[in-house]
Design a protein around this motif. Structure first.
Motif, PDB file in Angstrom:
ATOM      1  N   LYS A   1      45.513  33.974  35.043  1.00  0.00           N
ATOM      2  CA  LYS A   1      45.057  33.754  33.676  1.00  0.00           C
ATOM      3  C   LYS A   1      44.154  34.909  33.238  1.00  0.00           C
ATOM      4  N   THR A   2      44.267  35.253  31.963  1.00  0.00           N
ATOM      5  CA  THR A   2      43.479  36.365  31.437  1.00  0.00           C
ATOM      6  C   THR A   2      42.862  36.000  30.097  1.00  0.00           C
ATOM      7  N   LEU A   3      41.856  36.784  29.729  1.00  0.00           N
ATOM      8  CA  LEU A   3      41.227  36.673  28.415  1.00  0.00           C
ATOM      9  C   LEU A   3      41.553  37.942  27.645  1.00  0.00           C
ATOM     10  N   GLN A   4      42.268  37.788  26.535  1.00  0.00           N
ATOM     11  CA  GLN A   4      42.614  38.939  25.707  1.00  0.00           C
ATOM     12  C   GLN A   4      41.381  39.405  24.929  1.00  0.00           C
ATOM     13  N   THR A   5      41.105  40.718  24.964  1.00  0.00           N
ATOM     14  CA  THR A   5      39.947  41.264  24.248  1.00  0.00           C
ATOM     15  C   THR A   5      40.390  42.007  22.998  1.00  0.00           C
ATOM     16  N   LYS A   6      39.454  42.220  22.104  1.00  0.00           N
ATOM     17  CA  LYS A   6      39.747  42.936  20.861  1.00  0.00           C
ATOM     18  C   LYS A   6      40.041  44.406  21.122  1.00  0.00           C
ATOM     19  N   ARG A   7      39.646  44.915  22.294  1.00  0.00           N
ATOM     20  CA  ARG A   7      39.956  46.300  22.656  1.00  0.00           C
ATOM     21  C   ARG A   7      41.413  46.469  23.064  1.00  0.00           C
ATOM     22  N   GLY A   8      42.100  45.348  23.246  1.00  0.00           N
ATOM     23  CA  GLY A   8      43.498  45.412  23.649  1.00  0.00           C
ATOM     24  C   GLY A   8      43.715  45.230  25.131  1.00  0.00           C
ATOM     25  N   THR A   9      42.640  45.166  25.887  1.00  0.00           N
ATOM     26  CA  THR A   9      42.745  44.962  27.329  1.00  0.00           C
ATOM     27  C   THR A   9      42.532  43.485  27.666  1.00  0.00           C
ATOM     28  N   LYS A  10      42.826  43.134  28.901  1.00  0.00           N
ATOM     29  CA  LYS A  10      42.690  41.760  29.356  1.00  0.00           C
ATOM     30  C   LYS A  10      41.695  41.667  30.505  1.00  0.00           C
ATOM     31  N   LEU A  11      40.952  40.570  30.536  1.00  0.00           N
ATOM     32  CA  LEU A  11      39.995  40.304  31.613  1.00  0.00           C
ATOM     33  C   LEU A  11      40.510  39.150  32.456  1.00  0.00           C
ATOM     34  N   LEU A  12      40.499  39.326  33.762  1.00  0.00           N
ATOM     35  CA  LEU A  12      40.941  38.261  34.667  1.00  0.00           C
ATOM     36  C   LEU A  12      39.953  37.103  34.638  1.00  0.00           C
ATOM     37  N   ILE A  13      40.474  35.873  34.522  1.00  0.00           N
ATOM     38  CA  ILE A  13      39.608  34.688  34.540  1.00  0.00           C
ATOM     39  C   ILE A  13      40.115  33.649  35.540  1.00  0.00           C
ATOM     40  N   SER A  14      41.004  34.068  36.434  1.00  0.00           N
ATOM     41  CA  SER A  14      41.451  33.190  37.516  1.00  0.00           C
ATOM     42  C   SER A  14      41.642  34.042  38.762  1.00  0.00           C
ATOM     43  N   GLY A  15      42.077  33.413  39.845  1.00  0.00           N
ATOM     44  CA  GLY A  15      42.165  34.139  41.106  1.00  0.00           C
ATOM     45  C   GLY A  15      40.773  34.445  41.635  1.00  0.00           C
ATOM     46  N   TRP A  16      40.649  35.518  42.381  1.00  0.00           N
ATOM     47  CA  TRP A  16      39.342  35.904  42.915  1.00  0.00           C
ATOM     48  C   TRP A  16      38.332  36.130  41.800  1.00  0.00           C
ATOM     49  N   TRP A  17      38.805  36.703  40.694  1.00  0.00           N
ATOM     50  CA  TRP A  17      37.889  37.097  39.622  1.00  0.00           C
ATOM     51  C   TRP A  17      37.609  35.958  38.654  1.00  0.00           C
ATOM     52  N   GLY A  18      38.139  34.786  38.979  1.00  0.00           N
ATOM     53  CA  GLY A  18      37.760  33.589  38.241  1.00  0.00           C
ATOM     54  C   GLY A  18      36.692  32.797  38.954  1.00  0.00           C
ATOM     55  N   THR A  19      36.502  33.089  40.249  1.00  0.00           N
ATOM     56  CA  THR A  19      35.463  32.387  41.014  1.00  0.00           C
ATOM     57  C   THR A  19      34.084  32.963  40.736  1.00  0.00           C
ATOM     58  N   SER A  20      34.005  34.295  40.616  1.00  0.00           N
ATOM     59  CA  SER A  20      32.764  34.958  40.205  1.00  0.00           C
ATOM     60  C   SER A  20      33.124  36.329  39.667  1.00  0.00           C
ATOM     61  N   ARG A  21      32.178  36.961  38.989  1.00  0.00           N
ATOM     62  CA  ARG A  21      32.460  38.247  38.350  1.00  0.00           C
ATOM     63  C   ARG A  21      32.527  39.389  39.353  1.00  0.00           C
ATOM     64  N   HIS A  22      31.941  39.175  40.535  1.00  0.00           N
ATOM     65  CA  HIS A  22      31.978  40.205  41.583  1.00  0.00           C
ATOM     66  C   HIS A  22      32.086  39.544  42.953  1.00  0.00           C
ATOM     67  N   THR A  23      33.197  38.842  43.176  1.00  0.00           N
ATOM     68  CA  THR A  23      33.413  38.222  44.480  1.00  0.00           C
ATOM     69  C   THR A  23      33.486  39.277  45.584  1.00  0.00           C
ATOM     70  N   ASN A  24      33.956  40.479  45.238  1.00  0.00           N
ATOM     71  CA  ASN A  24      34.043  41.550  46.231  1.00  0.00           C
ATOM     72  C   ASN A  24      32.668  41.901  46.794  1.00  0.00           C
ATOM     73  N   TYR A  25      31.613  41.789  45.975  1.00  0.00           N
ATOM     74  CA  TYR A  25      30.262  42.068  46.461  1.00  0.00           C
ATOM     75  C   TYR A  25      29.852  41.065  47.540  1.00  0.00           C
ATOM     76  N   LEU A  26      30.262  39.815  47.373  1.00  0.00           N
ATOM     77  CA  LEU A  26      29.956  38.796  48.379  1.00  0.00           C
ATOM     78  C   LEU A  26      30.590  39.166  49.712  1.00  0.00           C
ATOM     79  N   GLY A  27      31.870  39.555  49.691  1.00  0.00           N
ATOM     80  CA  GLY A  27      32.532  39.960  50.928  1.00  0.00           C
ATOM     81  C   GLY A  27      31.865  41.155  51.563  1.00  0.00           C
TER      82      GLY A  27
END
Length: 434
Positions: free
Chosen positions: A343-369
């Motif tokens: 799932k993604t969030l469409q932005t006015k810039r034309g790009t999409k932001l992830l809001i599911s998967g790893w990047w739906g659990t937190s904004r920087h799950t990679n930092y936790l790892g």
């Protein structure tokens, strides 16, 4: 004419502005020296330091030789050699992200070939010229303090050169943070975004990010391991684990070299003393504290201890690599079946932001790892010294600061869309906690 990623005018400082930049610059150099003087066979820190810190340090400094020209010359030769390998060895030319001027830089990716070449040469020298007693390993251990000074001198010199180089006439892109009215702050934070002073094909920032410092870190780890072998006749399980974990971390970084091109270091930050020192001095010296401590104070974990640390590192690595790979794949090929369902969030810039998967659990799950892995690197040293856990504390501060910087940059970039994203993905790093 130089162009900036931001309009000139009022400037928002990071690190508390010029005074903060000065304090950080001095502090990080001092810490590299403390990592040498406070790790000793008699204790880390030694009893003499605990009883009288200033007296101990004054005595240590007065009886030590800080500068050694041959060591500086050897590091310069090593740096030039890595540049030559980057230039000579084959590797694909790939485009980076679109920059503020609408252009994309091209990057030659051969960090893995570079490191494998260097380690192959070191393996050959070790095999045919004395093993743990090879003069190269002995020299690195005996001249560790001189190496710290050499790295400090080189980093200050390179940072100064880069600042002066950024003042040249002609078109070149400046980083937003490096356009302040204060030259000292610009020198520290980095004025030019992607300087290429040596060769047009050599981006100095991405080169330093993955090559000389990371490789030197592992070289120092091996040198520390060889010292333990020379002095004790064996290598402890704790030393093996730390070498494996950190060696794999560097190898993994080189295997996934394209991913670095989308990081804030490359796309946003200027190349000044903050990154120069971090890449070339701070990383190899402070990240090798664990193996240096174990070389001085052998630690035996036993089978259960080894399994526990392996499990912690495995968990951290899985979170780190899986989340980063998902992000990089989505950015480069969003139609790939492995990420197309997210799932993604469409932005006015034309790009999409992830809001599911790893990047739906937190904004920087990679930092936790990444932080979980930091514990696995330190736990093999046991609990005999707090100094070996410096990395865990420092890295937590670094990740928290980096997350805040990234959040601020994204708020500025996406505006209301970022507010909507925050409402969907509530947690910053640790789901359910922070």
């Amino acid at each position: 004419m130089a162009t900036s990623t931001a309009a000139m005018g009022s400037h928002k400082y990071e690190f508390f502005g010029p005074p903060g930049a000065f304090v950080v610059t001095c502090s990080i150099s001092i810490i590299t020296y403390l990592s040498y003087f406070l790790l000793t066979p008699s204790g880390s820190p030694p009893p003499a330091f605990l009883s009288s810190p200033l007296t101990y340090l004054q005595t240590a400094l007065s009886t030590s030789s800080l500068f050694h020209l041959p060591t500086l010359a050897l590091f310069l030769a090593y740096f030039v050699f890595t540049v030559l390998l980057q230039y000579i060895l084959p590797g694909p030319l790939v485009p980076g992200v679109v920059l503020a001027n609408g252009k994309r830089n091209r990057y030659k990716l051969n960090a893995l070939r570079t490191s494998l070449t260097i380690f192959s040469l070191l393996a050959g020298a070790t095999l045919f010229f004395g093993g743990a007693n090879w003069v190269g390993w002995v020299y690195l251990w005996d001249h560790h303090l001189h190496l710290i000074t050499a790295l400090n001198v080189f980093c200050i010199s390179l940072s100064t050169f880069l600042y002066i180089y950024s003042l040249r006439p002609g078109p070149h892109l400046l980083a937003e943070g490096g356009t302040s009215p204060n030259p000292l702050f610009n020198w520290f934070i980095g004025r030019e975004l992607n300087p290429r002073p040596l060769l047009s094909s050599l981006d100095l920032k991405s080169f330093c990010e993955l090559r000389p410092g990371l490789t030197l870190w592992i070289i120092l780890n091996i040198s520390n391991t060889m010292h333990q072998l020379r002095t004790t006749g064996g290598i402890t399980d704790s030393m093996i684990l730390v070498n494996l974990f950190q060696g794999w971390y560097v190898l993994d970084s080189h295997l996934h070299e394209p991913a670095v091109l989308t990081t804030m270091d490359i796309t946003t930050d200027g190349f000044g003393h903050m990154l120069v020192f971090g890449d070339l001095a701070w990383l190899p010296i402070t990240y090798s504290i664990q193996t240096r401590y174990i070389a001085l104070t052998p630690v035996h974990l036993g089978p259960l201890g080894v399994l526990a640390v392996l499990a912690i590192n495995g968990l951290g690595y899985y979170i780190f690599r899986a989340s980063n790979s998902q992000k990089n794949l989505f950015r480069t090929n969003p139609s790939d079946p492995r990420v197309a369902h997210l799932k993604t969030l469409q932005t006015k810039r034309g790009t999409k932001l992830l809001i599911s998967g790893w990047w739906g659990t937190s904004r920087h799950t990679n930092y936790l790892g990444d932080w979980i892995m930091a514990w696995a690197w330190c736990l093999p040293t046991g609990f005999g010294s707090p100094l070996t856990y410096f990395y865990v504390v420092y890295f937590a501060i670094l990740l928290l600061h980096r997350e805040r910087r990234d959040d601020e940059a994204c708020e500025k970039k996406y505006g209301e869309d970022w507010e909507a994203y925050r409402r969907i993905v509530r947690w910053r790093i640790v789901p359910g906690v922070y």
